[in-house]
Design a protein around this motif. Structure first.
Motif, PDB file in Angstrom:
ATOM      1  N   TYR A 152      42.589  30.031  21.846  1.00  0.00           N
ATOM      2  CA  TYR A 152      41.859  31.302  21.678  1.00  0.00           C
ATOM      3  C   TYR A 152      42.779  32.396  21.129  1.00  0.00           C
ATOM      4  O   TYR A 152      42.395  33.163  20.251  1.00  0.00           O
ATOM      5  CB  TYR A 152      41.265  31.768  23.011  1.00  0.00           C
ATOM      6  CG  TYR A 152      40.095  30.971  23.521  1.00  0.00           C
ATOM      7  CD1 TYR A 152      39.243  30.289  22.656  1.00  0.00           C
ATOM      8  CD2 TYR A 152      39.817  30.911  24.888  1.00  0.00           C
ATOM      9  CE1 TYR A 152      38.158  29.564  23.137  1.00  0.00           C
ATOM     10  CE2 TYR A 152      38.729  30.195  25.375  1.00  0.00           C
ATOM     11  CZ  TYR A 152      37.907  29.527  24.504  1.00  0.00           C
ATOM     12  OH  TYR A 152      36.830  28.822  24.975  1.00  0.00           O
ATOM     13  N   ILE A 153      43.998  32.450  21.670  1.00  0.00           N
ATOM     14  CA  ILE A 153      44.956  33.473  21.219  1.00  0.00           C
ATOM     15  C   ILE A 153      45.311  33.248  19.746  1.00  0.00           C
ATOM     16  O   ILE A 153      45.331  34.180  18.945  1.00  0.00           O
ATOM     17  CB  ILE A 153      46.218  33.466  22.116  1.00  0.00           C
ATOM     18  CG1 ILE A 153      45.866  33.968  23.523  1.00  0.00           C
ATOM     19  CG2 ILE A 153      47.332  34.316  21.513  1.00  0.00           C
ATOM     20  CD1 ILE A 153      46.928  33.706  24.573  1.00  0.00           C
ATOM     21  N   LYS A 154      45.547  31.981  19.407  1.00  0.00           N
ATOM     22  CA  LYS A 154      45.898  31.629  18.025  1.00  0.00           C
ATOM     23  C   LYS A 154      44.773  31.992  17.055  1.00  0.00           C
ATOM     24  O   LYS A 154      45.004  32.429  15.934  1.00  0.00           O
ATOM     25  CB  LYS A 154      46.197  30.118  17.961  1.00  0.00           C
ATOM     26  CG  LYS A 154      46.971  29.673  16.744  1.00  0.00           C
ATOM     27  CD  LYS A 154      47.487  28.246  16.917  1.00  0.00           C
ATOM     28  CE  LYS A 154      46.343  27.239  16.878  1.00  0.00           C
ATOM     29  NZ  LYS A 154      46.783  25.879  17.231  1.00  0.00           N
ATOM     30  N   GLU A 155      43.531  31.808  17.533  1.00  0.00           N
ATOM     31  CA  GLU A 155      42.364  32.072  16.678  1.00  0.00           C
ATOM     32  C   GLU A 155      41.816  33.488  16.862  1.00  0.00           C
ATOM     33  O   GLU A 155      40.744  33.821  16.336  1.00  0.00           O
ATOM     34  CB  GLU A 155      41.270  31.037  16.969  1.00  0.00           C
ATOM     35  CG  GLU A 155      41.680  29.618  16.594  1.00  0.00           C
ATOM     36  CD  GLU A 155      40.634  28.571  16.983  1.00  0.00           C
ATOM     37  OE1 GLU A 155      39.651  28.926  17.667  1.00  0.00           O
ATOM     38  OE2 GLU A 155      40.817  27.402  16.589  1.00  0.00           O
ATOM     39  N   ASP A 156      42.530  34.312  17.645  1.00  0.00           N
ATOM     40  CA  ASP A 156      42.142  35.713  17.885  1.00  0.00           C
ATOM     41  C   ASP A 156      40.806  35.874  18.611  1.00  0.00           C
ATOM     42  O   ASP A 156      40.172  36.916  18.501  1.00  0.00           O
ATOM     43  CB  ASP A 156      42.098  36.522  16.583  1.00  0.00           C
ATOM     44  CG  ASP A 156      43.498  36.723  16.009  1.00  0.00           C
ATOM     45  OD1 ASP A 156      44.429  36.854  16.813  1.00  0.00           O
ATOM     46  OD2 ASP A 156      43.646  36.717  14.775  1.00  0.00           O
ATOM     47  N   GLY A 157      40.375  34.858  19.307  1.00  0.00           N
ATOM     48  CA  GLY A 157      39.141  35.076  20.062  1.00  0.00           C
ATOM     49  C   GLY A 157      38.433  33.798  20.451  1.00  0.00           C
ATOM     50  O   GLY A 157      38.878  32.693  20.158  1.00  0.00           O
ATOM     51  N   ILE A 158      37.303  33.993  21.136  1.00  0.00           N
ATOM     52  CA  ILE A 158      36.438  32.895  21.566  1.00  0.00           C
ATOM     53  C   ILE A 158      35.330  32.763  20.529  1.00  0.00           C
ATOM     54  O   ILE A 158      34.660  33.741  20.194  1.00  0.00           O
ATOM     55  CB  ILE A 158      35.848  33.188  22.962  1.00  0.00           C
ATOM     56  CG1 ILE A 158      36.969  33.290  24.003  1.00  0.00           C
ATOM     57  CG2 ILE A 158      34.830  32.120  23.353  1.00  0.00           C
ATOM     58  CD1 ILE A 158      36.509  33.753  25.386  1.00  0.00           C
ATOM     59  N   ARG A 159      35.151  31.558  20.043  1.00  0.00           N
ATOM     60  CA  ARG A 159      34.181  31.330  18.960  1.00  0.00           C
ATOM     61  C   ARG A 159      33.270  30.174  19.345  1.00  0.00           C
ATOM     62  O   ARG A 159      33.728  29.044  19.504  1.00  0.00           O
ATOM     63  CB  ARG A 159      34.973  30.998  17.683  1.00  0.00           C
ATOM     64  CG  ARG A 159      34.166  30.730  16.437  1.00  0.00           C
ATOM     65  CD  ARG A 159      35.155  30.506  15.274  1.00  0.00           C
ATOM     66  NE  ARG A 159      34.465  30.196  14.033  1.00  0.00           N
ATOM     67  CZ  ARG A 159      34.147  28.957  13.652  1.00  0.00           C
ATOM     68  NH1 ARG A 159      34.445  27.918  14.412  1.00  0.00           N
ATOM     69  NH2 ARG A 159      33.516  28.769  12.496  1.00  0.00           N
ATOM     70  N   ASN A 160      31.989  30.457  19.538  1.00  0.00           N
ATOM     71  CA  ASN A 160      31.020  29.401  19.835  1.00  0.00           C
ATOM     72  C   ASN A 160      29.609  29.900  19.522  1.00  0.00           C
ATOM     73  O   ASN A 160      29.430  31.004  19.008  1.00  0.00           O
ATOM     74  CB  ASN A 160      31.142  28.915  21.291  1.00  0.00           C
ATOM     75  CG  ASN A 160      30.922  30.027  22.300  1.00  0.00           C
ATOM     76  OD1 ASN A 160      29.953  30.780  22.209  1.00  0.00           O
ATOM     77  ND2 ASN A 160      31.821  30.142  23.266  1.00  0.00           N
ATOM     78  N   SER A 161      28.614  29.077  19.857  1.00  0.00           N
ATOM     79  CA  SER A 161      27.233  29.399  19.472  1.00  0.00           C
ATOM     80  C   SER A 161      26.393  29.928  20.633  1.00  0.00           C
ATOM     81  O   SER A 161      25.167  29.954  20.542  1.00  0.00           O
ATOM     82  CB  SER A 161      26.567  28.149  18.876  1.00  0.00           C
ATOM     83  OG  SER A 161      26.582  27.103  19.833  1.00  0.00           O
ATOM     84  N   ALA A 162      27.024  30.357  21.727  1.00  0.00           N
ATOM     85  CA  ALA A 162      26.254  30.828  22.887  1.00  0.00           C
ATOM     86  C   ALA A 162      25.567  32.166  22.626  1.00  0.00           C
ATOM     87  O   ALA A 162      24.593  32.508  23.297  1.00  0.00           O
ATOM     88  CB  ALA A 162      27.161  30.947  24.112  1.00  0.00           C
ATOM     89  N   ASP A 163      26.080  32.940  21.664  1.00  0.00           N
ATOM     90  CA  ASP A 163      25.494  34.228  21.277  1.00  0.00           C
ATOM     91  C   ASP A 163      25.399  35.155  22.500  1.00  0.00           C
ATOM     92  O   ASP A 163      26.389  35.359  23.180  1.00  0.00           O
ATOM     93  CB  ASP A 163      24.136  33.995  20.601  1.00  0.00           C
ATOM     94  CG  ASP A 163      23.672  35.190  19.769  1.00  0.00           C
ATOM     95  OD1 ASP A 163      24.540  35.983  19.337  1.00  0.00           O
ATOM     96  OD2 ASP A 163      22.463  35.328  19.555  1.00  0.00           O
ATOM     97  N   GLN A 164      24.206  35.698  22.788  1.00  0.00           N
ATOM     98  CA  GLN A 164      24.052  36.621  23.922  1.00  0.00           C
ATOM     99  C   GLN A 164      23.742  35.886  25.233  1.00  0.00           C
ATOM    100  O   GLN A 164      23.578  36.521  26.277  1.00  0.00           O
ATOM    101  CB  GLN A 164      22.880  37.594  23.668  1.00  0.00           C
ATOM    102  CG  GLN A 164      22.921  38.303  22.330  1.00  0.00           C
ATOM    103  CD  GLN A 164      24.041  39.318  22.254  1.00  0.00           C
ATOM    104  OE1 GLN A 164      24.256  40.078  23.189  1.00  0.00           O
ATOM    105  NE2 GLN A 164      24.760  39.326  21.150  1.00  0.00           N
ATOM    106  N   GLY A 165      23.600  34.569  25.166  1.00  0.00           N
ATOM    107  CA  GLY A 165      23.204  33.801  26.351  1.00  0.00           C
ATOM    108  C   GLY A 165      24.204  33.945  27.495  1.00  0.00           C
ATOM    109  O   GLY A 165      25.398  34.087  27.275  1.00  0.00           O
TER     110      GLY A 165
END
Length: 286
Positions: A152-165
């Protein structure tokens, strides 16, 4: 009274054994593992048990009063028979009660649904077994997100498809505590419990991680299709599809359910922030 915990060398099984050891005598706790050497560190009697081998469990469950059946990790269709091997051996050996670690989630409409369906079939098999039973439906563990933090740190964040869920996160330690109560206390017999904590969004998850780890993660939502392709590329078809299905379920509300944790455990579930702080203290700071 003797209590056997299957898959005791795994993350969840070992937490349940540890919780039982705080609540009862170690002579009463039996660990069952496919590779017994991997469960030796638990400090209890270890017996051999492979879910694919009914004969293993005919031997492993001798003299056992209560069995904790940890849901298998195999292909969903294989799991049903694997779990039946344990249920049938339990009946044959005069086991009085089965406690099963099931899962919350949508029974249809996403790639994780076949896993949920196989768990529901085992729930039905246990309810029809003629034995006393308790079923826990586990929420999503918070640990994998925290084990993934370097990425997450390497990619600057959390990335997934949960959206607002929203997702009711739990931890293996919280589950271990609840299952020890469900095993030892008869008042839980015949109940199905949602073993989950508070429901939080991925944005809130990032905020809490930032608070504890002093990071600057942001949450980036991507489409279900993009995330699925990304997970398959990294984890392979089987696991990648399942992980993508979990996040699709979160997006659609399948992981925002009422919690029965307090009924099962006799205390409230730790907050999501507290789960992260506990993990940090136990695994990072030490």
């Amino acid at each position: 009274m003797k209590i056997a915990v299957t898959s005791a060398s795994g993350h969840l099984g070992s937490e349940i054994v540890k919780a039982l050891l705080k609540a009862t005598k170690k002579e009463q706790v039996i660990a069952i593992a496919r590779t017994p050497e991997k469960a030796k560190h638990l400090g209890v009697e270890v017996r051999n048990g492979d879910y694919n081998n009914r004969e293993d469990f005919n031997t492993a469950l001798k003299g056992i009063d209560i069995v904790l059946l940890v849901s298998g990790m195999d292909d969903p269709q294989k799991r049903i028979q694997q779990h039946r091997n344990v249920i049938e051996a339990a009946k044959q050996n005069g086991v009085q009660k089965i406690v099963y670690t099931s899962i919350i989630g949508a029974e249809e409409n996403n790639a994780f649904s076949p896993v949920v369906q196989s768990n529901r079939q085992t729930e039905e098999d246990i309810r029809n077994s003629g034995l006393q039973w308790v079923i826990g439906r586990n929420g999503i563990y918070i640990e994998p997100d925290l084990e993934y933090i370097d990425t997450y740190i390497k990619e600057d964040g959390i990335r997934n498809s949960a959206d607002q869920g929203k997702c009711n996160y739990t931890s293996r330690e919280e589950l271990g505590y609840a299952y020890s109560k469900m095993l030892l206390e008869e008042k839980h017999n015949g109940n199905i419990y949602n073993l989950v904590g508070e429901a939080i969004s991925q944005k809130e998850l990032a905020t809490y991680i930032n608070q504890v780890y002093n990071t600057n993660l942001i949450y980036n939502s991507v489409s279900v299709e993009t995330y699925k392709a990304d997970r398959i590329a990294e984890l392979g078809e089987f696991l990648g599809t399942i992980i993508a299905g979990i996040y699709e379920g979160i997006k659609n509300g399948a992981n925002d359910v009422p919690s029965d944790y307090e009924k099962a455990a006799g205390r409230v579930h730790k907050s999501a922030l507290k789960l992260i702080e506990t993990y940090y203290l136990n695994h990072v700071k030490n």
